[in-house]
Scaffold this active site. Structure first.
Site, PDB file in Angstrom:
ATOM      1  N   PRO A 160       5.100   3.387 -16.508  1.00 31.88           N
ATOM      2  CA  PRO A 160       4.672   3.816 -15.178  1.00 31.88           C
ATOM      3  C   PRO A 160       3.319   4.532 -15.237  1.00 31.88           C
ATOM      4  CG  PRO A 160       6.908   4.554 -15.634  1.00 31.88           C
ATOM      5  CD  PRO A 160       6.359   3.986 -16.907  1.00 31.88           C
ATOM      6  N   GLU A 161       2.432   4.153 -14.342  1.00 32.10           N
ATOM      7  CA  GLU A 161       1.127   4.801 -14.238  1.00 32.10           C
ATOM      8  C   GLU A 161       1.113   5.663 -12.975  1.00 32.10           C
ATOM      9  OE1 GLU A 161      -2.119   1.987 -14.727  1.00 32.10           O
ATOM     10  OE2 GLU A 161      -0.840   0.655 -15.904  1.00 32.10           O
TER      11      GLU A 161
END
Ligand SMILES: [Zn+2]
Length: 319
Positions: free
Chosen positions: A2-3
């Protein structure tokens, strides 16, 4: 992994769901991804969740001082504190009714004062959870770069243009910018028509300004669409994101560029697979993409030979 947009999506979901709730008790499963498991069990119960913040690619649950009436103050550590939650590759955090059977790979259960449990599941356990006092939090946050959504255009250009590192490496470097990872780096470089292997120092300030603008637009749009679900990402309500439908470069090797139809290529830059259009994003001299595999193989080989010949001629001329 996840960014920024995915973590922001989870943080917003948690804000809706658990803000103001008090933690009653903590039950742990496997703890090899938790900094100090005993600290969670000792110091979380009695505290209220006062804010859920995103910092780069992780979340901070801001916790109240220990509730004094409960009289369970331990080690004199009653001041406000934080719980750091990094989702790693496969981490998910969401509230569930306490009676609901545990999902597989649930490793942290925090019973809340409304009868629900805040549960953290993580199949691969590349995530991280840490209880942090004010002092340890300050230590944890040093060394991070600017938030890409808040950085001014002059600061962004300063952080990029003075560096003799590849632009892709600079975008991924959390001490330059915090929160950008492989997907949004490739997407913004495609949009800005900048090859991932260019050196920061070789970009003009105008190119840096463009890159910042498109990066911010892409991150904002991805947040609206609740992030990209590539493998496991689910938001705090257990729903996948939708931004993967808008990817223009990432994961599109061999498919036509959305601007010019040239097949998107892949190269390893900064140790990561990087997707780019060889026509819209001209490569720095001498930089080679990986050969295209699959359906377009034959055509590609001929194209590669042409490209190699062109680059020989170009290099020959320049010497
Ligand atoms: Zn193109």
């Amino acid at each position: 992994m996840p960014e920024l947009p995915e973590v922001e999506t989870v943080a917003r979901g948690l804000r809706q769901a658990i803000l103001g709730r008090r933690i009653i008790s903590v039950t742990l499963g496997k703890t090899d991804f938790i900094d100090d498991p005993v600290a969670l069990e000792q110091h979380l119960p009695g505290r209220r969740i006062e804010a859920v913040e995103r910092y780069g690619k992780f979340m901070l649950l801001r916790l109240s001082a220990m509730n004094r009436e409960r009289g369970v103050t331990t080690n004199g550590d009653a001041a406000p504190a934080s719980l750091l939650v990094h989702l790693g590759m496969t981490g998910q955090i969401a509230p569930s009714p306490a009676g609901q059977p545990l999902e597989k790979h649930t490793h942290v259960c925090m019973l809340l004062d409304d009868g629900r449990e805040l549960r953290y599941t993580d199949a691969r356990r590349f995530g991280r959870i840490a209880y942090l006092t004010k002092a340890s939090l300050a230590g944890e946050l040093t060394g991070f770069g600017a938030d890409p959504l808040e950085v001014s255009k002059e600061e962004f250009a300063d952080r990029i243009c003075g560096r003799r590192a590849r632009i892709k490496a600079l975008l991924l470097d959390q001490s330059v910018l915090r929160g950008v990872g492989n997907i949004y780096a490739d997407e913004s470089l495609w949009k800005a028509k900048i090859h991932p292997a260019r050196l920061g120092a070789n970009l003009s300030r105008k190119q840096a300004h463009t890159l910042r603008r498109v990066l911010q637009n892409i991150l904002r749009k991805a947040i609206v669409l609740r992030g990209s679900s590539i493998s496991d990402f689910l938001d705090a309500e257990g729903e996948p994101g939708e931004y993967q439908r808008h990817h223009r470069a990432y994961g599109r090797e061999g498919k036509g560029c959305y601007r010019c139809k040239t097949p998107v290529r892949r190269a390893i830059v900064a140790g990561r697979s990087s997707y780019f259009c060889p026509r819209c994003q001209p490569s720095p001299r001498g930089f080679a993409a990986l050969p295209l595999a699959g359906k377009n193989g034959r055509k590609t080989k001929r194209k590669d030979a042409e490209d190699a010949e062109k680059s020989r001629r170009r290099n020959g001329k320049s010497r």
